[in-house]
Structures are given as C-alpha cells and as structure tokens.
Write an enzyme that holds these catalytic residues in place. Structure first.
Site, PDB file in Angstrom:
ATOM      1  N   SER A 125       0.812  -1.223   0.000  1.00 46.95           N
ATOM      2  CA  SER A 125       0.000   0.000   0.000  1.00 46.95           C
ATOM      3  C   SER A 125       0.845   1.274   0.000  1.00 46.95           C
ATOM      4  O   SER A 125       0.339   2.351  -0.319  1.00 46.95           O
ATOM      5  CB  SER A 125      -0.962   0.013   1.191  1.00 46.95           C
ATOM      6  N   LYS A 162       0.500   4.255   7.122  1.00 49.14           N
ATOM      7  CA  LYS A 162      -0.125   5.133   6.128  1.00 49.14           C
ATOM      8  C   LYS A 162       0.355   6.567   6.341  1.00 49.14           C
ATOM      9  O   LYS A 162       0.954   6.906   7.362  1.00 49.14           O
ATOM     10  CB  LYS A 162      -1.659   5.105   6.257  1.00 49.14           C
TER      11      LYS A 162
END
Length: 204
Positions: A125, A162
């Site tokens: 990701s 993230k």
C-alpha cells in the site's frame, strides 16, 4: 510544571504505567476504575487539572487523547540493537513479547529522530514512496503526528502504515498506491492511536 496533589501524582503515575505496559494511555473509565472514582467525569476533571499544570496534554474528542510531554516509553538500548516486530497480535501492544521476531544489530541513533523498533511491512500500500512488502520500517515511538507524516496507526485491533492527514475530528490514513482507498476515521466515533512515526526503511 506546577506541584501536583497526591491524587494528581497518582493519576500521572498510572498514565505512565499504561504507556510503558501497553503502549497507549488509559481511557477516562479506566482511570476512574483504577483510582476508585464513581464516574469517568471525575477522572476528566483531574485530567483537566493536570493539563492546566502542564503535566499532560489532552487531545479533544479522543478517549485516549492523553500525552505526557517529553515522555517516550520503550526507548531502545543502543547496545541491544532494535527489536523486529512481525505480525502484531490483535489488541496487543506493538512491543509485546509475542510480536518480536528477532533483534537487528543497528544503532537506533542512526535514524533521526532515533528509532525505537523495526516493523516488518505487510503489503504494497506504500510502494510509491519505496516502502515495500517485507521491508523493515524504522519507527520512532510517539503519540503525536503532523499532516503529511508517515505513521504507524492502530484502529481497533488493526495496525497499519499510512500517511497521516487530519482536519478537526476527521483523520484520513492515505496509501501511497492508487489501488488502495483512504481509510477515514471520525475520532468522535472511533478510536485511533498513533503508535509512531516512520524514520527510515531497511531492505534486506
């Protein structure tokens, strides 16, 4: 910092103990239970007094939004290297013994700010900024994050890496891969804990 009452000192000690043992601060309800208060509201009043005296900082709208300025739990020892954290057991503190796979002989001071542990990355990701599956992410333990920083965040029982963005009580955890949608969190409805900041990547 102004002088604390015995009760305030007791609460501050409990907060530090929770940070050391679990990696995150207690809720108002947990403080009330530990100290024998009749309700979380009593704990809230003591926390506000601690904040006024400069002993803690509080994040509005977050049940665990308590920070002790200058207090960083789990500082790594230069001689021991850094613990490598594999898959994090649901609900367990990041540095719980069952999560530690091995120790990596690297000086924590090599990173700025210094690293406290290495987290094994799962998935792609964050590939567009060079954080790939299987990499070791160097993490500095802190409960604070600024917009744009890459964080290790805990949402419920899940831990994720993230990019952080916050506007008021809304937080977005952004992937660096167009195949992954942002994770949106409303701090009024859901708890989010910052476990640390990315300070480097090691590829073996």
């Amino acid at each position: 910092m102004q002088k604390l009452t015995p009760r305030q000192a007791e609460i501050l000690s409990f907060i530090k103990r929770c940070l050391e043992d679990h990696g995150f601060p207690p809720t108002r309800a947990e403080i009330a239970q530990e100290l024998g208060f009749k309700s979380p509201n009593a704990a809230e009043e003591h926390l506000k007094a601690l904040a006024r005296k400069g002993a803690i900082e509080m994040t509005p709208g977050a049940s665990r939004g308590i920070r002790i300025p200058g207090f960083e739990p789990h500082a790594a020892n230069d001689d021991e290297g850094l613990p490598v954290i594999g898959r994090v057991a649901a609900g367990a503190p990041i540095l719980a013994e069952q999560n530690i796979e091995e120790s990596c002989r690297i000086n924590p001071a090599f990173f700025n700010p210094r690293a406290d542990y290495l987290l094994r990355v799962r998935g792609m990701s964050m590939k567009d900024i060079g954080i790939l599956d299987g990499d070791l992410l160097a993490v500095h333990v802190t409960r604070e994050a600024r917009n744009g920083q890459v964080v290790v965040a805990r949402i419920g029982e899940e831990v994720t890496v993230k990019r952080f963005k916050r506007e008021g009580s809304k937080v977005w955890l952004l992937a660096e891969n167009p195949e992954f949608a942002p994770i949106e969190v409303d701090l009024k409805e859901q708890e989010l804990i910052i476990e640390g900041l990315s300070v480097g990547v090691i590829r073996r």
